[in-house]
Write a protein that holds these residues in place. Structure first.
Motif, PDB file in Angstrom:
ATOM      1  N   LYS A  82      90.445  45.366  56.632  1.00 60.24           N
ATOM      2  CA  LYS A  82      89.738  46.601  56.281  1.00 60.24           C
ATOM      3  C   LYS A  82      90.716  47.574  55.642  1.00 60.24           C
ATOM      4  CE  LYS A  82      86.008  45.048  58.104  1.00 60.24           C
ATOM      5  NZ  LYS A  82      84.878  44.680  57.269  1.00 60.24           N
ATOM      6  N   GLY A  83      90.249  48.244  54.610  1.00 59.97           N
ATOM      7  CA  GLY A  83      91.073  49.227  53.926  1.00 59.97           C
ATOM      8  C   GLY A  83      90.289  50.491  53.697  1.00 59.97           C
ATOM      9  N   THR A  84      90.665  51.248  52.727  1.00 58.73           N
ATOM     10  CA  THR A  84      90.122  52.554  52.384  1.00 58.73           C
ATOM     11  C   THR A  84      90.248  53.510  53.565  1.00 58.73           C
ATOM     12  OG1 THR A  84      87.771  52.275  52.990  1.00 58.73           O
ATOM     13  CG2 THR A  84      88.433  51.451  50.832  1.00 58.73           C
ATOM     14  N   ASP A  85      89.800  54.698  53.368  1.00 60.51           N
ATOM     15  CA  ASP A  85      89.854  55.725  54.412  1.00 60.51           C
ATOM     16  C   ASP A  85      88.638  55.543  55.319  1.00 60.51           C
ATOM     17  OD1 ASP A  85      90.440  58.024  55.867  1.00 60.51           O
ATOM     18  OD2 ASP A  85      89.404  59.323  54.442  1.00 60.51           O
ATOM     19  N   SER A  86      88.761  54.641  56.311  1.00 62.27           N
ATOM     20  CA  SER A  86      87.589  54.259  57.102  1.00 62.27           C
ATOM     21  C   SER A  86      87.818  54.295  58.606  1.00 62.27           C
ATOM     22  CB  SER A  86      87.138  52.853  56.694  1.00 62.27           C
ATOM     23  OG  SER A  86      88.164  51.911  56.950  1.00 62.27           O
ATOM     24  N   LEU A  87      88.909  54.888  59.067  1.00 61.42           N
ATOM     25  CA  LEU A  87      89.223  54.837  60.493  1.00 61.42           C
ATOM     26  C   LEU A  87      89.792  56.167  60.963  1.00 61.42           C
ATOM     27  CD1 LEU A  87      90.471  51.942  62.484  1.00 61.42           C
ATOM     28  CD2 LEU A  87      91.905  53.967  62.574  1.00 61.42           C
ATOM     29  N   ARG A  88      89.366  56.591  62.154  1.00 56.45           N
ATOM     30  CA  ARG A  88      89.891  57.801  62.785  1.00 56.45           C
ATOM     31  C   ARG A  88      90.195  57.499  64.254  1.00 56.45           C
ATOM     32  NH1 ARG A  88      89.706  58.830  58.215  1.00 56.45           N
ATOM     33  NH2 ARG A  88      88.803  60.612  57.127  1.00 56.45           N
ATOM     34  N   VAL A  89      91.355  57.924  64.711  1.00 54.11           N
ATOM     35  CA  VAL A  89      91.668  57.895  66.132  1.00 54.11           C
ATOM     36  C   VAL A  89      91.240  59.257  66.662  1.00 54.11           C
ATOM     37  CG1 VAL A  89      93.469  57.686  67.883  1.00 54.11           C
ATOM     38  CG2 VAL A  89      93.625  56.330  65.778  1.00 54.11           C
ATOM     39  N   LEU A  90      90.218  59.266  67.528  1.00 52.98           N
ATOM     40  CA  LEU A  90      89.688  60.533  68.028  1.00 52.98           C
ATOM     41  C   LEU A  90      90.410  61.018  69.277  1.00 52.98           C
ATOM     42  CD1 LEU A  90      85.858  60.226  67.414  1.00 52.98           C
ATOM     43  CD2 LEU A  90      87.663  61.041  65.902  1.00 52.98           C
ATOM     44  N   ASP A  91      90.894  60.087  70.081  1.00 51.27           N
ATOM     45  CA  ASP A  91      91.743  60.443  71.212  1.00 51.27           C
ATOM     46  C   ASP A  91      92.506  59.199  71.649  1.00 51.27           C
ATOM     47  OD1 ASP A  91      90.223  58.995  73.227  1.00 51.27           O
ATOM     48  OD2 ASP A  91      88.873  60.697  73.420  1.00 51.27           O
ATOM     49  N   SER A  92      93.188  59.267  72.756  1.00 50.63           N
ATOM     50  CA  SER A  92      94.090  58.187  73.167  1.00 50.63           C
ATOM     51  C   SER A  92      93.372  56.889  73.540  1.00 50.63           C
ATOM     52  CB  SER A  92      94.983  58.650  74.311  1.00 50.63           C
ATOM     53  OG  SER A  92      94.195  59.023  75.421  1.00 50.63           O
ATOM     54  N   ASN A  93      92.049  56.912  73.652  1.00 50.12           N
ATOM     55  CA  ASN A  93      91.290  55.701  73.963  1.00 50.12           C
ATOM     56  C   ASN A  93      90.031  55.538  73.115  1.00 50.12           C
ATOM     57  OD1 ASN A  93      92.656  56.420  76.871  1.00 50.12           O
ATOM     58  ND2 ASN A  93      92.559  54.229  76.448  1.00 50.12           N
ATOM     59  N   ARG A  94      89.954  56.269  72.019  1.00 50.81           N
ATOM     60  CA  ARG A  94      88.739  56.195  71.202  1.00 50.81           C
ATOM     61  C   ARG A  94      89.087  56.164  69.718  1.00 50.81           C
ATOM     62  NH1 ARG A  94      84.031  60.727  70.593  1.00 50.81           N
ATOM     63  NH2 ARG A  94      82.509  59.414  69.514  1.00 50.81           N
ATOM     64  N   ILE A  95      88.562  55.136  69.041  1.00 47.61           N
ATOM     65  CA  ILE A  95      88.734  54.971  67.603  1.00 47.61           C
ATOM     66  C   ILE A  95      87.347  54.842  66.977  1.00 47.61           C
ATOM     67  CG2 ILE A  95      89.573  53.440  65.787  1.00 47.61           C
ATOM     68  CD1 ILE A  95      91.789  52.553  67.727  1.00 47.61           C
ATOM     69  N   VAL A  96      87.135  55.525  65.867  1.00 52.37           N
ATOM     70  CA  VAL A  96      85.896  55.403  65.116  1.00 52.37           C
ATOM     71  C   VAL A  96      86.235  54.778  63.774  1.00 52.37           C
ATOM     72  CG1 VAL A  96      84.047  56.674  63.959  1.00 52.37           C
ATOM     73  CG2 VAL A  96      84.771  57.340  66.248  1.00 52.37           C
ATOM     74  N   TRP A  97      85.487  53.728  63.457  1.00 48.44           N
ATOM     75  CA  TRP A  97      85.690  53.010  62.195  1.00 48.44           C
ATOM     76  C   TRP A  97      84.351  52.935  61.466  1.00 48.44           C
ATOM     77  CZ3 TRP A  97      84.530  47.332  62.665  1.00 48.44           C
ATOM     78  CH2 TRP A  97      84.457  46.720  61.410  1.00 48.44           C
ATOM     79  N   ARG A  98      84.344  53.348  60.200  1.00 45.67           N
ATOM     80  CA  ARG A  98      83.141  53.253  59.376  1.00 45.67           C
ATOM     81  C   ARG A  98      83.214  51.967  58.571  1.00 45.67           C
ATOM     82  NH1 ARG A  98      81.639  57.509  54.819  1.00 45.67           N
ATOM     83  NH2 ARG A  98      83.514  56.627  53.886  1.00 45.67           N
ATOM     84  N   ASN A  99      82.210  51.134  58.757  1.00 40.29           N
ATOM     85  CA  ASN A  99      82.135  49.860  58.060  1.00 40.29           C
ATOM     86  C   ASN A  99      81.321  50.038  56.788  1.00 40.29           C
ATOM     87  OD1 ASN A  99      82.485  47.106  57.686  1.00 40.29           O
ATOM     88  ND2 ASN A  99      80.727  46.566  58.923  1.00 40.29           N
TER      89      ASN A  99
END
Length: 181
Positions: A38-55
């Protein structure tokens, strides 16, 4: 050499933010294991145990299907420059489609994209680092814009038609439910 942690440290969050590519791994009890770059700007680490990834819309829809059957996911990054490192985040994920209430809120974390297909809200329960000594050095040149242009040309309705044609079933014939969500 491998080390385990129960959360993503600030240093590892900074490492993730600098990476241009990551890999997603999922599987069901039977059938094919899926590993996707996966590439592009598609991932955010929201906190120490949570990641959001847009597919974004692509040729397969394995990750969403796998998570409906067995909710486990691994995200992996490799250092291709600087100090060697492999980082894996293991966990579970909620899958949000465009008709789900949380989709718009989480999708707003990213710039607009016609091909946005799902948001994966990953709850990380194990973080592992390993050496990465055999990972080659590689230079980043630039992002590809082929997917962006393809999605813009199709338009949102064309994307939905593509989901119906290409994303309704996994490689193993399991329904994705994407067009009914």
């Amino acid at each position: 050499m491998a080390k385990k942690f129960d959360q993503i440290s600030d240093d590892l969050q900074n490492f993730i933010a600098k990476q241009k590519i990551f890999f997603v791994g999922t599987a069901m009890a039977d059938g094919h294991v899926n590993v996707s770059p996966k590439g592009t700007d598609s991932l955010r680490v929201l906190d120490s145990n949570r990641i959001v990834w847009r597919n974004l819309t692509g040729s397969g829809n394995e990750t969403a299907v796998h998570l409906e059957h067995i909710n486990r996911i691994t995200l992996m990054w490799c250092a291709f420059e600087g100090k060697p490192l492999i980082l894996r985040c293991y966990g579970t994920a909620k899958v949000y489609h465009e008709n789900d209430a949380a989709f718009d809120e989480l999708n707003a974390l990213f710039s607009a994209h016609t091909g946005a297909r799902q948001i994966f809200d990953v709850q990380v329960d194990l973080v592992q680092t390993s050496c990465g000594y055999a990972v080659p050095f590689m230079d980043y040149k630039e992002d590809r814009d082929v997917l962006d242009k393809w999605a813009a040309h199709k338009g949102r309705e064309g994307i939905r038609e593509y989901w119906e044609e290409k994303n309704s079933y996994s490689l193993d014939g399991k329904a994705s439910g994407i067009t009914t969500k």
